[in-house]
Design a protein around this motif. Structure first.
Motif, PDB file in Angstrom:
ATOM      1  N   PRO A  70      64.461  40.094  33.028  1.00  0.00           N
ATOM      2  CA  PRO A  70      65.722  40.279  32.289  1.00  0.00           C
ATOM      3  C   PRO A  70      66.839  39.383  32.838  1.00  0.00           C
ATOM      4  O   PRO A  70      66.751  38.899  33.967  1.00  0.00           O
ATOM      5  CB  PRO A  70      66.068  41.740  32.573  1.00  0.00           C
ATOM      6  N   PHE A  82      71.064  39.556  33.431  1.00  0.00           N
ATOM      7  CA  PHE A  82      72.121  40.566  33.484  1.00  0.00           C
ATOM      8  C   PHE A  82      73.453  39.947  33.060  1.00  0.00           C
ATOM      9  O   PHE A  82      73.724  38.792  33.367  1.00  0.00           O
ATOM     10  CB  PHE A  82      72.233  41.120  34.907  1.00  0.00           C
ATOM     11  N   SER A 103      67.808  55.307  34.798  1.00  0.00           N
ATOM     12  CA  SER A 103      67.809  54.065  34.043  1.00  0.00           C
ATOM     13  C   SER A 103      69.195  53.444  34.050  1.00  0.00           C
ATOM     14  O   SER A 103      70.204  54.125  34.174  1.00  0.00           O
ATOM     15  CB  SER A 103      67.364  54.332  32.612  1.00  0.00           C
ATOM     16  N   GLU A 126      57.924  50.128  35.964  1.00  0.00           N
ATOM     17  CA  GLU A 126      59.236  50.036  35.334  1.00  0.00           C
ATOM     18  C   GLU A 126      59.955  51.378  35.305  1.00  0.00           C
ATOM     19  O   GLU A 126      59.324  52.428  35.236  1.00  0.00           O
ATOM     20  CB  GLU A 126      59.076  49.532  33.893  1.00  0.00           C
ATOM     21  N   ALA A 162      62.536  52.192  32.819  1.00  0.00           N
ATOM     22  CA  ALA A 162      63.259  51.702  31.641  1.00  0.00           C
ATOM     23  C   ALA A 162      63.936  52.821  30.862  1.00  0.00           C
ATOM     24  O   ALA A 162      64.347  52.624  29.730  1.00  0.00           O
ATOM     25  CB  ALA A 162      62.298  50.943  30.736  1.00  0.00           C
ATOM     26  N   SER A 166      66.161  50.656  28.660  1.00  0.00           N
ATOM     27  CA  SER A 166      66.993  50.202  29.766  1.00  0.00           C
ATOM     28  C   SER A 166      66.337  49.075  30.574  1.00  0.00           C
ATOM     29  O   SER A 166      65.179  48.739  30.354  1.00  0.00           O
ATOM     30  CB  SER A 166      67.288  51.393  30.662  1.00  0.00           C
ATOM     31  N   GLN A 167      67.092  48.520  31.532  1.00  0.00           N
ATOM     32  CA  GLN A 167      66.533  47.497  32.422  1.00  0.00           C
ATOM     33  C   GLN A 167      65.427  48.114  33.260  1.00  0.00           C
ATOM     34  O   GLN A 167      65.627  49.150  33.880  1.00  0.00           O
ATOM     35  CB  GLN A 167      67.612  46.962  33.369  1.00  0.00           C
ATOM     36  N   SER A 168      64.293  47.441  33.326  1.00  0.00           N
ATOM     37  CA  SER A 168      63.135  48.016  34.010  1.00  0.00           C
ATOM     38  C   SER A 168      63.185  47.864  35.520  1.00  0.00           C
ATOM     39  O   SER A 168      62.697  48.698  36.258  1.00  0.00           O
ATOM     40  CB  SER A 168      61.863  47.361  33.495  1.00  0.00           C
ATOM     41  N   SER A 173      65.830  40.603  39.600  1.00  0.00           N
ATOM     42  CA  SER A 173      64.995  39.732  38.773  1.00  0.00           C
ATOM     43  C   SER A 173      65.169  38.273  39.190  1.00  0.00           C
ATOM     44  O   SER A 173      66.135  37.928  39.867  1.00  0.00           O
ATOM     45  CB  SER A 173      65.350  39.906  37.291  1.00  0.00           C
ATOM     46  N   VAL A 201      72.735  41.995  39.658  1.00  0.00           N
ATOM     47  CA  VAL A 201      73.208  42.901  38.625  1.00  0.00           C
ATOM     48  C   VAL A 201      74.610  42.517  38.164  1.00  0.00           C
ATOM     49  O   VAL A 201      74.972  42.738  37.009  1.00  0.00           O
ATOM     50  CB  VAL A 201      73.140  44.355  39.134  1.00  0.00           C
TER      51      VAL A 201
END
Lengths: 347, 430, 79
Positions: free
Chosen positions: A209, A211, A319, B345, B347, B353-355, B359, C25
């Motif tokens: 992903p 952000f 989450s 994950e 999620a 949601s973001q797992s 990243s 983030v």
């Protein structure tokens, strides 16, 4: 009883003509036309295309507002169980039209929608908003695309739960769904590594992903007059966790007064977090939420005031979307309370 | 290093007046085994009561709170004993011959601290999510003595499980195995000469090392006090690594997972065919940033030193270990070594949601064990081994998880091994 | 969560141990802390030393809140 379907196609698939006829305005026909026949055949009587809307690709692109109004009106009248557009394969303007009109039908008429196209079609940028079946890049792929779209459409009409993208054949839409693979994870990993080592194609099971970013707010100008609030994702709560915040995947956040509290003492506060060894935090909760130091700084006049309420969540396994929702809610409360700066601690 | 595993297929387990394996049936004399466990002074001091129960595949039985799962084995030839450095003296394992009681496991059950351990269902929806529902489970249920600090009780329960498994494994010493398999990796030079055209592949095995209920031990050493190092695959298979963790149960490696590490098994399948399996590198997941940086630097250096072409990286846990995973991946890729990572994950219940917490675009080859936040309903069972007192507080359970009829609504996080990040199971997500 | 507070218009400092996650983030003001189970403490120190450590960390966070930043910044410990 069979389900009712409205189908959207362009001038080419309606056999009106190619690029030279792309200017034709929307037209409503009864029953199935062109690729609709293949869909209807796959449903075998379970669903029927009650009407087909044909629109020139250039017309849609150049008169989007008018085209949309007209098409929405027709779809509304037909009261279908699903609206299907395409498949558009790699035709750019057709894909754009399919995706946009499908989104309008979904959002404005609250009717399930489905389209199909090649993954590099510009319309596929909307894969997170509408269901798009992945097809090949030319109309030669109709033989495969039609049954795939028909099957998924039928599930949607039937109100069945939709499985993961890789099983159902739609483009990944950011919604993660579990399923059982045929091979265990370790075997899939070894196989993927062998492909990667040999320069052969492979598909990651989870694309990384990215952000988003937020612009930083201006600094606190005069700390000695500022109200500072404390928040934590380390799960600090009063004794016995009165709100029963879960150790993991928390379904709520805590809002606790520390008016008159000079320090978070052992026994009076504890952690509800299940992701780390709780012994140290329970021994001295100030190790996670430094109320003791901030009270002293308040007395010394280094800060104007320690805000009398703190907010607490459990970050563990919760989450990002849920965390965001909790924070949005309490951030507003902090703003309304004229808090000047926030210290957020995480474990 | 060459290891032979002799598999003795266990068809059933029964409580009996003798402890032995006969015609594929393991007989267990409870009193004898428990008095053996209690010979350990620490275990005796911390455990007030212990008893055995048996759960077979398909039986309507729920086991909870599960701490560890262990496969009984015995060292028949070669150096070392069972779980060296923990319950036998430190001596290198991984060569010679080991007999395995296959098809069964010892499962330890007992309450430890506020939040708790996992669930294994032998039947129904929950059973599909854990590979352990396919084994005949001999469950050791322990009750703590009063006022025992959690660290000490955790240790006692860990040792009790390992002692049970080793004691039972001993029954297989003289039994003729149903199947014998051989596993061998080579020295660096020897391997290159043997497989000059095959890519050199290693396995970066990340070990959870974050404190109580989140620890792992290598030859008895707490992994959080280690630097990244090399270990032979057959050592891992032979009990060199044991589990001290079980929260959240879905993605924690039990001792059984280490003994039967699926990445090791699958790499051996391809060894000498499509790749040259060189060795494993173990590295920790500590709570200090400096440790994370140091350990991942070290891991990447070792990969380079070994001239690896590719590695598989398996994670354990989630959240801050995602940072370790990403650091390892990035630094190894930056050495020009290709990576595939195995993770799971978080999620959200709706999967939107973001797992992962961290990243990096270099992590472009990911295997996932699924979304641990998926909610399922576990049907009521006829029998519970252990206690349901803690279900609401298990990581992944929530207030009201346990319904009056005994069914449990919870995230698959509560199920032991559900989203295992060694790729032990079949669950995935897209 | 830090970002939601920032979005609401309040400057926020994120005190955390695993600063790379915070950077990924998207927190803007980041202050590194001690360890995950005790970000603002250290059980190996005496109570007094531990309090001094905590005070220094909090002071660092307040300094971060008082500092204008254009982009993400990790405020490493002084000295």
């Amino acid at each position: 009883m069979s389900y009712r379907v409205v189908h959207y196609i362009n001038q080419f698939f309606a056999n009106i003509g190619g690029e030279d006829m792309a200017h034709v305005p929307p037209e409503l026909r009864e029953g199935a036309v062109g690729p609709g026949m293949a869909l209807q055949q796959a449903w075998n009587g379970g669903a029927e295309i009650v009407s087909t809307i044909v629109c020139g690709d250039s017309y849609f692109a150049e008169h989007e507002r008018e085209a949309r109004e007209q098409i929405l009106a027709w779809v509304k009248d037909a009261k279908p169980d699903i609206f299907i557009a395409g498949p558009a394969f790699n035709a750019g303007r057709y894909g754009y039209a399919c995706a946009n009109i499908a989104l309008s039908v979904q959002d404005e008429l609250n009717i399930p929608v489905l389209t199909g196209m090649y993954e590099e079609n510009p319309g596929a940028d909307m894969r997170d908003k509408i269901l798009i079946v992945s097809t090949s890049n030319s109309a030669a792929g109709m033989r495969k695309a039609a049954p795939a779209m028909a099957a998924l459409a039928f599930k949607l009409m039937n109100g069945e739960e939709i499985g993961p993208s890789v099983v159902e054949g739609y483009m990944p839409n950011g919604i993660r769904k579990n399923f059982f693979e045929k091979e265990r994870g370790a075997k899939r990993a070894v196989r993927m590594l062998i492909s990667k080592l040999n320069g052969k194609p492979f598909v990651t099971e989870f694309p990384m992903p990215s952000f988003d970013r937020v612009t930083p707010n201006p600094a606190v100008k005069d700390m000695s007059r500022a109200t500072i609030a404390l928040c934590t994702s380390g799960g600090i709560v009063p004794r016995d966790n009165p709100d029963r915040i879960e150790a993991s995947s928390a379904s709520r956040y805590g809002e606790y007064s520390i008016a008159g509290v000079d320090s978070l003492t052992k026994g009076a506060y504890e952690t509800a977090h299940g992701g780390y060894d709780p012994v140290y935090a329970n021994e001295n909760p100030n190790r996670v939420l430094p109320v003791d130091v901030l009270r002293e700084l308040e007395r010394e006049g280094r800060i104007g005031k320690l805000y009398d309420v703190f907010y607490s969540t459990v970050g563990n396994g919760t989450s990002v979307a849920a965390s965001r929702a909790y924070a949005e809610e309490y951030a507003k409360k902090l703003k309304d309370a004229n808090v000047d700066g926030v210290i957020m601690t995480s474990t | 290093m060459k290891l032979q595993l002799g598999f003795i297929n266990i068809k059933d387990v029964c409580l009996s007046d003798k402890t032995m394996v006969e015609n594929g049936i393991l007989h267990v004399n409870s009193d004898e085994v428990i008095s053996h466990i209690m010979q350990d002074e620490d275990v005796k001091a911390c455990i007030k009561e212990a008893y055995f129960d048996i759960a077979r595949p398909g039986e309507k039985v729920r086991i909870t709170p599960v701490k560890d799962v262990i496969e009984p084995r015995v060292k028949v030839e070669g150096s070392g004993g069972q779980f060296p450095g923990v319950i036998s003296k430190v001596d290198a394992v991984g060569s010679g011959r080991t007999h395995v009681l296959k098809g069964m496991a010892v499962v330890t059950v007992g309450p430890i601290v506020g939040f708790q351990e996992g669930i294994i269902d032998m039947w129904g929806t929950g059973a599909e999510y854990t590979e352990f529902s396919k084994l005949i489970n001999l469950v050791l249920v322990c009750r703590p003595a009063e006022d025992i600090p959690p660290h000490e009780y955790e240790r006692a329960l860990r040792i009790a499980g390992l002692r049970t498994a080793a004691f039972l494994g001993e029954c297989g010493r003289e039994v003729q195995p149903d199947e014998v398999r051989e596993y061998e990796t080579f020295g660096i030079k020897q391997g290159m000469e043997k497989f000059p055209h095959l890519p050199r592949v290693g396995y970066v095995h990340m070990l959870q090392s974050q404190g109580l209920l989140h620890d792992t031990y290598v030859y008895g050493v707490d992994a959080k006090q280690t630097l990244s190092t090399i270990i032979m695959p057959t050592e891992t298979m032979d009990g060199a690594i044991i589990s001290g963790n079980c929260v959240s149960a879905c993605d924690k490696n039990t001792t059984y997972h280490h003994q039967n590490n699926p990445v090791v098994a699958e790499l051996f399948e391809e060894h000498g065919k499509s790749l040259n399996y060189v060795c494993n590198i173990i590295t920790n997941e500590n709570v200090y940033l400096a440790d994370k940086v140091r350990s991942s630097d070290w891991t990447a250096k070792l990969c380079r030193l070994l001239d690896l072409d590719g590695v598989i990286i398996s994670q354990e846990g989630f959240g801050n270990p995602d940072a370790d995973l990403i650091m390892n991946t990035r630094k190894i890729e930056q050495q020009g070594i290709k990576t595939v990572i195995i993770t799971d994950e978080y999620a959200g219940n709706d999967g939107r949601s973001q797992s992962l917490a961290d990243s990096d675009p270099l992590a472009d080859a990911v295997i996932t064990g699924g979304n641990a936040n998926q909610v399922i309903t576990l049907p009521p069972m006829e029998r519970v081994i252990g206690t349901l007192d803690y279900v609401d507080r298990i990581a992944g359970g929530h207030a009201g998880s346990l319904a009056e009829d005994g069914s449990i609504e919870a995230e698959i996080q509560v199920i032991t091994g559900a989203t295992n990040e060694m790729g032990f199971g079949y669950l995935s997500a897209r | 969560m830090v970002k939601e507070i920032e979005r609401a218009g309040i400057p926020v400092v994120h005190m955390c141990t695993v600063t790379p996650i915070s950077v990924t983030v998207g927190a803007n003001r980041i202050v590194p802390t001690v360890a995950i189970p005790y970000p603002l403490g250290d059980p190996s120190l005496s109570a007094e030393e531990e309090y001094t450590l905590r005070r220094r960390l909090v002071q660092n966070a307040l300094d971060a809140l008082s500092t204008e930043v254009e982009e993400q910044r990790v405020f490493e410990r002084q000295g």
